[in-house]
Design a protein around this motif. Structure first.
Motif, PDB file in Angstrom:
ATOM      1  N   ALA A   1       0.788  -1.239   0.000  1.00 37.42           N
ATOM      2  CA  ALA A   1       0.000   0.000   0.000  1.00 37.42           C
ATOM      3  C   ALA A   1       0.823   1.294   0.000  1.00 37.42           C
ATOM      4  N   PRO A   2       1.870   1.430   0.840  1.00 36.45           N
ATOM      5  CA  PRO A   2       2.607   2.704   0.852  1.00 36.45           C
ATOM      6  C   PRO A   2       3.191   3.081  -0.508  1.00 36.45           C
ATOM      7  N   ALA A   3       3.555   2.061  -1.306  1.00 37.37           N
ATOM      8  CA  ALA A   3       4.131   2.334  -2.627  1.00 37.37           C
ATOM      9  C   ALA A   3       3.058   2.455  -3.702  1.00 37.37           C
ATOM     10  N   LYS A   4       2.021   1.620  -3.614  1.00 39.30           N
ATOM     11  CA  LYS A   4       1.013   1.578  -4.670  1.00 39.30           C
ATOM     12  C   LYS A   4      -0.053   2.669  -4.549  1.00 39.30           C
ATOM     13  N   ASP A   5      -0.373   3.076  -3.318  1.00 38.57           N
ATOM     14  CA  ASP A   5      -1.361   4.139  -3.138  1.00 38.57           C
ATOM     15  C   ASP A   5      -0.997   4.920  -1.879  1.00 38.57           C
ATOM     16  N   LYS A   6       0.031   5.732  -2.005  1.00 42.46           N
ATOM     17  CA  LYS A   6       0.557   6.471  -0.857  1.00 42.46           C
ATOM     18  C   LYS A   6      -0.490   7.411  -0.260  1.00 42.46           C
ATOM     19  N   ALA A   7      -1.294   8.018  -1.108  1.00 39.20           N
ATOM     20  CA  ALA A   7      -2.306   8.954  -0.621  1.00 39.20           C
ATOM     21  C   ALA A   7      -3.316   8.252   0.291  1.00 39.20           C
ATOM     22  N   ALA A   8      -3.784   7.085  -0.142  1.00 40.96           N
ATOM     23  CA  ALA A   8      -4.743   6.325   0.663  1.00 40.96           C
ATOM     24  C   ALA A   8      -4.089   5.843   1.953  1.00 40.96           C
ATOM     25  N   PHE A   9      -2.851   5.394   1.854  1.00 36.45           N
ATOM     26  CA  PHE A   9      -2.139   4.919   3.039  1.00 36.45           C
ATOM     27  C   PHE A   9      -1.902   6.062   4.029  1.00 36.45           C
ATOM     28  N   ASP A  10      -1.412   7.187   3.543  1.00 37.07           N
ATOM     29  CA  ASP A  10      -1.119   8.326   4.419  1.00 37.07           C
ATOM     30  C   ASP A  10      -2.375   8.858   5.096  1.00 37.07           C
ATOM     31  N   ARG A  11      -3.510   8.736   4.428  1.00 39.86           N
ATOM     32  CA  ARG A  11      -4.761   9.245   4.998  1.00 39.86           C
ATOM     33  C   ARG A  11      -5.125   8.503   6.282  1.00 39.86           C
ATOM     34  N   LEU A  12      -4.717   7.245   6.398  1.00 38.53           N
ATOM     35  CA  LEU A  12      -5.056   6.447   7.574  1.00 38.53           C
ATOM     36  C   LEU A  12      -4.518   7.059   8.858  1.00 38.53           C
ATOM     37  N   SER A  13      -3.343   7.683   8.774  1.00 41.52           N
ATOM     38  CA  SER A  13      -2.697   8.189   9.990  1.00 41.52           C
ATOM     39  C   SER A  13      -2.260   9.637   9.861  1.00 41.52           C
ATOM     40  N   ASP A  14      -2.818  10.345   8.910  1.00 38.23           N
ATOM     41  CA  ASP A  14      -2.384  11.725   8.640  1.00 38.23           C
ATOM     42  C   ASP A  14      -0.887  11.769   8.353  1.00 38.23           C
ATOM     43  N   GLY A  15      -0.406  10.723   7.670  1.00 32.44           N
ATOM     44  CA  GLY A  15       1.001  10.686   7.273  1.00 32.44           C
ATOM     45  C   GLY A  15       1.971  10.367   8.392  1.00 32.44           C
ATOM     46  N   GLN A  16       1.470   9.851   9.528  1.00 32.82           N
ATOM     47  CA  GLN A  16       2.341   9.598  10.677  1.00 32.82           C
ATOM     48  C   GLN A  16       2.867   8.161  10.752  1.00 32.82           C
ATOM     49  N   LYS A  17       2.552   7.312   9.766  1.00 25.51           N
ATOM     50  CA  LYS A  17       3.042   5.934   9.756  1.00 25.51           C
ATOM     51  C   LYS A  17       3.892   5.691   8.508  1.00 25.51           C
ATOM     52  N   LYS A  18       4.826   4.732   8.633  1.00 29.24           N
ATOM     53  CA  LYS A  18       5.737   4.433   7.521  1.00 29.24           C
ATOM     54  C   LYS A  18       5.260   3.269   6.665  1.00 29.24           C
ATOM     55  N   GLY A  19       4.491   2.377   7.257  1.00 26.98           N
ATOM     56  CA  GLY A  19       4.061   1.205   6.504  1.00 26.98           C
ATOM     57  C   GLY A  19       3.458   0.178   7.433  1.00 26.98           C
ATOM     58  N   PHE A  20       3.336  -1.053   6.929  1.00 23.97           N
ATOM     59  CA  PHE A  20       2.810  -2.159   7.724  1.00 23.97           C
ATOM     60  C   PHE A  20       3.928  -3.154   7.999  1.00 23.97           C
ATOM     61  N   HIS A  21       3.995  -3.625   9.227  1.00 20.21           N
ATOM     62  CA  HIS A  21       5.020  -4.570   9.653  1.00 20.21           C
ATOM     63  C   HIS A  21       4.434  -5.977   9.666  1.00 20.21           C
ATOM     64  N   PRO A  22       5.118  -6.966   9.068  1.00 21.10           N
ATOM     65  CA  PRO A  22       4.610  -8.341   9.123  1.00 21.10           C
ATOM     66  C   PRO A  22       4.514  -8.806  10.575  1.00 21.10           C
ATOM     67  N   ALA A  23       3.408  -9.410  10.933  1.00 26.17           N
ATOM     68  CA  ALA A  23       3.203  -9.833  12.315  1.00 26.17           C
ATOM     69  C   ALA A  23       2.598 -11.232  12.358  1.00 26.17           C
ATOM     70  N   THR A  24       2.700 -11.869  13.517  1.00 27.89           N
ATOM     71  CA  THR A  24       2.071 -13.170  13.732  1.00 27.89           C
ATOM     72  C   THR A  24       1.232 -13.091  14.995  1.00 27.89           C
ATOM     73  N   THR A  25       0.298 -13.988  15.121  1.00 30.19           N
ATOM     74  CA  THR A  25      -0.607 -13.989  16.267  1.00 30.19           C
ATOM     75  C   THR A  25       0.150 -14.063  17.588  1.00 30.19           C
ATOM     76  N   LYS A  26       1.241 -14.819  17.614  1.00 32.54           N
ATOM     77  CA  LYS A  26       2.010 -14.990  18.851  1.00 32.54           C
ATOM     78  C   LYS A  26       2.614 -13.689  19.364  1.00 32.54           C
ATOM     79  N   ASP A  27       2.716 -12.688  18.494  1.00 33.21           N
ATOM     80  CA  ASP A  27       3.288 -11.406  18.936  1.00 33.21           C
ATOM     81  C   ASP A  27       2.457 -10.778  20.052  1.00 33.21           C
ATOM     82  N   TRP A  28       1.212 -11.212  20.211  1.00 27.53           N
ATOM     83  CA  TRP A  28       0.329 -10.640  21.232  1.00 27.53           C
ATOM     84  C   TRP A  28       0.114 -11.582  22.407  1.00 27.53           C
TER      85      TRP A  28
END
Length: 311
Positions: free
Chosen positions: A265-292
């Motif tokens: 998303a950050p590369a393919k549709d930066k405008a849509a991605f930035d809108r989620l956090s008012d541009g305060q996030k860099k991207g999405f981090h791969p995660a697994t259920t065990k992380d919680w």
């Protein structure tokens, strides 16, 4: 005799078969429901998330519909029933979903502007008040967010317990659930509560920062409030950013496609991605259920507090 033409034809058939197989899930799931719990008013949530829904629909090749849930419990029960296919969870709500048997798998969480993947639970007061620490607030009103909110209820109670305040309802004059992070800050600004729990990543990345940008917080004379009008009197240890999770029962091809769409998303549709956090996030981090897994222990602690009080 095997000719080059036959080899090419065979390769084309295999490619077509593989492509058709990868798209089989779309016939079963022509529409996916994506649920979020509002940290702001419903219209603000729609404006924030609608461009991302359009992006996901394009990338996945099926319609992705936004569902604004009333609270975290609605997301949990929606995933349990299979009516919600993808959800944006708070850490505590995701732990609660797992503890109650919801088939939900985490696949990503947010990366902050500084590269970290966590945030904090904080207690805000008005800067004009005399309150400098939690000890100053005995008998005053506390605003919380939602029973299943990580930064708005579970971590605050955990932090209070570490300070020796084992029963928040007895310590404070009144403890109220405001329903959303925005409402908690509004209650503080309007004087309904003297202290409010909320989420905070940095001075520029928090519910407070978003509300100030939108001019939602006002002084008694109607003038816009500023960052300096609020003070943090306590900050928790870092909390892992809440996960994006999909139903465990979704086909693996669908899960792979959803995760890829997020990470692209950050590369393919930066405008849509930035809108989620008012541009305060860099991207999405791969995660697994065990992380919680650690958050589950927090939920068990809060549940034990609740049972102890009820007994």
């Amino acid at each position: 005799m095997i000719t080059r033409r036959l080899i090419l034809a065979g390769a084309a058939v295999l490619a077509f078969t593989a492509s058709a197989s990868a798209d089989d899930w779309k016939a079963k799931y022509p529409e996916l429901t994506f649920a979020v719990v509002p940290a702001e008013n419903a219209s603000g949530v729609t404006e924030r998330w609608a461009p991302f829904m359009t992006y996901l629909s394009k990338e996945l090749g099926v319609k992705v519909t936004l569902r604004i849930a009333n609270d975290y419990a609605a997301v949990i029960e929606g995933q349990r029933a299979g009516n919600i296919h993808i959800a944006s969870y708070g850490s505590a709500a995701f732990a609660r979903a797992r503890l109650t048997g919801v088939k939900s798998e985490a696949f990503a969480n947010d990366i902050n502007a500084d590269g970290s993947t966590g945030y904090y639970s904080v207690f805000f007061v008005k800067a004009s008040s005399a309150y400098k620490k939690i000890d100053d607030l005995k008998g005053k009103n506390l605003g919380l967010v939602d029973p299943n909110s990580t930064s708005g209820n579970n971590v605050p109670r955990f932090e209070l317990d570490k300070m020796g305040i084992h029963d928040a309802d007895a310590y404070f004059g009144k403890v109220v659930f405001t329903g959303s992070h925005e409402n908690a800050m509004l209650a503080l600004a309007q004087g309904t509560v003297e202290v409010a729990a909320n989420q905070w990543t940095s001075d520029d990345d928090s519910t407070l920062a978003q509300m100030l940008t939108k001019g939602m917080l006002k002084n008694a004379d109607g003038s816009a409030m500023k960052k300096d009008d609020f003070r943090i009197v306590h900050k928790s240890a870092p909390i892992i950013n809440g996960p994006y999770a999909y139903n465990s029962d979704l086909p693996e091809d669908a899960k792979t496609a959803i995760a890829k769409a997020f990470f692209d998303a950050p590369a393919k549709d930066k405008a849509a991605f930035d809108r989620l956090s008012d541009g305060q996030k860099k991207g999405f981090h791969p995660a697994t259920t065990k992380d919680w897994d650690g958050t589950i222990e927090l939920i068990k602690f809060v549940d034990a507090l609740r049972k102890k009080k009820a007994s």
